[in-house]
Design a protein around this motif. Structure first.
Motif, PDB file in Angstrom:
ATOM      1  N   LEU A  11       0.830  -1.200   0.000  1.00 25.17           N
ATOM      2  CA  LEU A  11       0.000   0.000   0.000  1.00 25.17           C
ATOM      3  C   LEU A  11       0.867   1.253   0.000  1.00 25.17           C
ATOM      4  O   LEU A  11       0.625   2.174  -0.777  1.00 25.17           O
ATOM      5  N   ARG A  12       1.886   1.267   0.843  1.00 29.31           N
ATOM      6  CA  ARG A  12       2.782   2.424   0.910  1.00 29.31           C
ATOM      7  C   ARG A  12       3.490   2.639  -0.433  1.00 29.31           C
ATOM      8  O   ARG A  12       3.551   3.763  -0.940  1.00 29.31           O
ATOM      9  N   LEU A  13       4.014   1.562  -1.008  1.00 25.86           N
ATOM     10  CA  LEU A  13       4.703   1.659  -2.305  1.00 25.86           C
ATOM     11  C   LEU A  13       3.770   2.178  -3.381  1.00 25.86           C
ATOM     12  O   LEU A  13       4.127   3.074  -4.156  1.00 25.86           O
ATOM     13  N   PHE A  14       2.540   1.649  -3.426  1.00 24.47           N
ATOM     14  CA  PHE A  14       1.608   2.081  -4.464  1.00 24.47           C
ATOM     15  C   PHE A  14       1.235   3.547  -4.304  1.00 24.47           C
ATOM     16  O   PHE A  14       1.139   4.282  -5.296  1.00 24.47           O
ATOM     17  N   LEU A  15       1.051   3.994  -3.063  1.00 20.89           N
ATOM     18  CA  LEU A  15       0.772   5.420  -2.842  1.00 20.89           C
ATOM     19  C   LEU A  15       1.939   6.279  -3.314  1.00 20.89           C
ATOM     20  O   LEU A  15       1.743   7.348  -3.891  1.00 20.89           O
ATOM     21  N   ILE A  18       1.743   6.418  -7.106  1.00 17.07           N
ATOM     22  CA  ILE A  18       0.703   7.359  -7.532  1.00 17.07           C
ATOM     23  C   ILE A  18       1.184   8.794  -7.324  1.00 17.07           C
ATOM     24  O   ILE A  18       0.941   9.662  -8.172  1.00 17.07           O
ATOM     25  N   ALA A  19       1.872   9.045  -6.217  1.00 21.01           N
ATOM     26  CA  ALA A  19       2.410  10.387  -5.955  1.00 21.01           C
ATOM     27  C   ALA A  19       3.404  10.787  -7.046  1.00 21.01           C
ATOM     28  O   ALA A  19       3.354  11.906  -7.561  1.00 21.01           O
ATOM     29  N   ALA A  20       4.299   9.862  -7.402  1.00 21.47           N
ATOM     30  CA  ALA A  20       5.284  10.149  -8.457  1.00 21.47           C
ATOM     31  C   ALA A  20       4.575  10.450  -9.772  1.00 21.47           C
ATOM     32  O   ALA A  20       4.947  11.397 -10.488  1.00 21.47           O
ATOM     33  N   HIS A  21       3.555   9.657 -10.097  1.00 20.73           N
ATOM     34  CA  HIS A  21       2.767   9.890 -11.312  1.00 20.73           C
ATOM     35  C   HIS A  21       2.164  11.298 -11.290  1.00 20.73           C
ATOM     36  O   HIS A  21       2.214  12.035 -12.278  1.00 20.73           O
ATOM     37  N   SER A  22       1.580  11.679 -10.149  1.00 15.60           N
ATOM     38  CA  SER A  22       0.955  13.003 -10.039  1.00 15.60           C
ATOM     39  C   SER A  22       1.987  14.124 -10.164  1.00 15.60           C
ATOM     40  O   SER A  22       1.740  15.122 -10.839  1.00 15.60           O
ATOM     41  N   PHE A  23       3.132  13.975  -9.494  1.00 13.10           N
ATOM     42  CA  PHE A  23       4.176  14.998  -9.585  1.00 13.10           C
ATOM     43  C   PHE A  23       4.678  15.154 -11.018  1.00 13.10           C
ATOM     44  O   PHE A  23       4.813  16.275 -11.520  1.00 13.10           O
ATOM     45  N   ILE A  24       4.935  14.026 -11.685  1.00  9.57           N
ATOM     46  CA  ILE A  24       5.443  14.085 -13.063  1.00  9.57           C
ATOM     47  C   ILE A  24       4.403  14.704 -13.991  1.00  9.57           C
ATOM     48  O   ILE A  24       4.725  15.570 -14.819  1.00  9.57           O
ATOM     49  N   ALA A  63      -0.744  14.898  -1.151  1.00 12.90           N
ATOM     50  CA  ALA A  63      -1.730  14.127  -0.384  1.00 12.90           C
ATOM     51  C   ALA A  63      -1.376  12.637  -0.394  1.00 12.90           C
ATOM     52  O   ALA A  63      -1.468  11.963   0.640  1.00 12.90           O
ATOM     53  N   TYR A  64      -0.947  12.114  -1.554  1.00 15.64           N
ATOM     54  CA  TYR A  64      -0.573  10.705  -1.638  1.00 15.64           C
ATOM     55  C   TYR A  64       0.654  10.407  -0.778  1.00 15.64           C
ATOM     56  O   TYR A  64       0.732   9.363  -0.135  1.00 15.64           O
ATOM     57  N   VAL A  65       1.611  11.315  -0.752  1.00 19.01           N
ATOM     58  CA  VAL A  65       2.799  11.136   0.088  1.00 19.01           C
ATOM     59  C   VAL A  65       2.398  11.143   1.571  1.00 19.01           C
ATOM     60  O   VAL A  65       2.873  10.318   2.356  1.00 19.01           O
ATOM     61  N   LEU A  66       1.537  12.076   1.950  1.00 19.24           N
ATOM     62  CA  LEU A  66       1.066  12.122   3.342  1.00 19.24           C
ATOM     63  C   LEU A  66       0.390  10.813   3.729  1.00 19.24           C
ATOM     64  O   LEU A  66       0.603  10.295   4.833  1.00 19.24           O
ATOM     65  N   ALA A  67      -0.418  10.274   2.840  1.00 16.76           N
ATOM     66  CA  ALA A  67      -1.088   9.004   3.119  1.00 16.76           C
ATOM     67  C   ALA A  67      -0.061   7.874   3.245  1.00 16.76           C
ATOM     68  O   ALA A  67      -0.144   7.059   4.164  1.00 16.76           O
ATOM     69  N   LEU A  76      -8.624   8.692   6.259  1.00 16.88           N
ATOM     70  CA  LEU A  76      -9.421   9.671   5.517  1.00 16.88           C
ATOM     71  C   LEU A  76      -8.703  10.145   4.258  1.00 16.88           C
ATOM     72  O   LEU A  76      -9.336  10.353   3.219  1.00 16.88           O
ATOM     73  N   VAL A  77      -7.388  10.289   4.321  1.00 19.95           N
ATOM     74  CA  VAL A  77      -6.635  10.703   3.134  1.00 19.95           C
ATOM     75  C   VAL A  77      -6.659   9.593   2.088  1.00 19.95           C
ATOM     76  O   VAL A  77      -6.754   9.863   0.894  1.00 19.95           O
ATOM     77  N   ILE A  78      -6.621   8.354   2.530  1.00 24.70           N
ATOM     78  CA  ILE A  78      -6.684   7.241   1.580  1.00 24.70           C
ATOM     79  C   ILE A  78      -8.085   7.146   0.976  1.00 24.70           C
ATOM     80  O   ILE A  78      -8.223   6.941  -0.231  1.00 24.70           O
ATOM     81  N   TYR A  79      -9.120   7.311   1.786  1.00 22.39           N
ATOM     82  CA  TYR A  79     -10.485   7.352   1.236  1.00 22.39           C
ATOM     83  C   TYR A  79     -10.606   8.489   0.206  1.00 22.39           C
ATOM     84  O   TYR A  79     -11.213   8.321  -0.854  1.00 22.39           O
ATOM     85  N   PHE A  80     -10.039   9.632   0.542  1.00 21.16           N
ATOM     86  CA  PHE A  80     -10.044  10.769  -0.383  1.00 21.16           C
ATOM     87  C   PHE A  80      -9.299  10.413  -1.668  1.00 21.16           C
ATOM     88  O   PHE A  80      -9.761  10.723  -2.775  1.00 21.16           O
ATOM     89  N   SER A  81      -8.165   9.750  -1.546  1.00 19.09           N
ATOM     90  CA  SER A  81      -7.365   9.373  -2.709  1.00 19.09           C
ATOM     91  C   SER A  81      -8.119   8.404  -3.613  1.00 19.09           C
ATOM     92  O   SER A  81      -8.105   8.547  -4.843  1.00 19.09           O
ATOM     93  N   ILE A  82      -8.768   7.421  -3.013  1.00 19.75           N
ATOM     94  CA  ILE A  82      -9.567   6.464  -3.792  1.00 19.75           C
ATOM     95  C   ILE A  82     -10.701   7.209  -4.501  1.00 19.75           C
ATOM     96  O   ILE A  82     -10.936   7.020  -5.700  1.00 19.75           O
TER      97      ILE A  82
END
Length: 135
Positions: A11-15, A18-24, A63-67, A76-82
């Protein structure tokens, strides 16, 4: 115990991915000239709007990094991310089918849908294992 650790790590790796994808994505929207966006099927637009979208992606990346870094305290941040991934896919597919057949919009919709499903499954597995450990 190792399975719980494995679910947490996945879960941590996937978040983080996703964070890297969003930043790029965010950086590309900010730095690419408007004319370059034509390659992706977009008409030349005011640079403000692609920059605004880029900033939004960077904020979501945070947000993904924080999660990822606060598992166990960030449901709640993970629910928000989903939710963000599923809402984004609905928007992108709706735009593609009802507004403009831009290939990268459909591709992005599929990507967000896949990321949302994977994130949901990983989170469910993570929560099940945590509950099993408590029980």
């Amino acid at each position: 115990m190792s399975f719980i650790s494995s679910n947490t790590s996945l879960l941590r790796l996937f978040l983080w991915l996703i964070a890297a994808h969003s930043f790029i994505t965010g950086l590309m929207l900010i730095v690419l000239p408007s004319e370059s966006l034509a390659f992706f099927g977009f008409e030349i637009i005011e640079k403000f709007f692609s920059t605004q979208g880029g900033v939004f992606h960077i904020v979501m990346g945070i947000a993904y990094v924080l999660a990822a870094e606060n598992l166990g305290r960030s449901d709640l941040v993970i629910y928000f991310s989903i939710s963000a991934k599923f809402i984004a896919s609905v928007f992108l597919f709706s735009y593609f089918f009802f507004k403009s057949l831009i290939w990268v919009v459909a591709f992005s919709g599929a990507g967000d849908l896949i990321m949302g499903i994977i994130l949901l499954v990983l989170f469910i597995n993570y929560k099940k294992e945590l509950n099993a450990q408590k029980g």
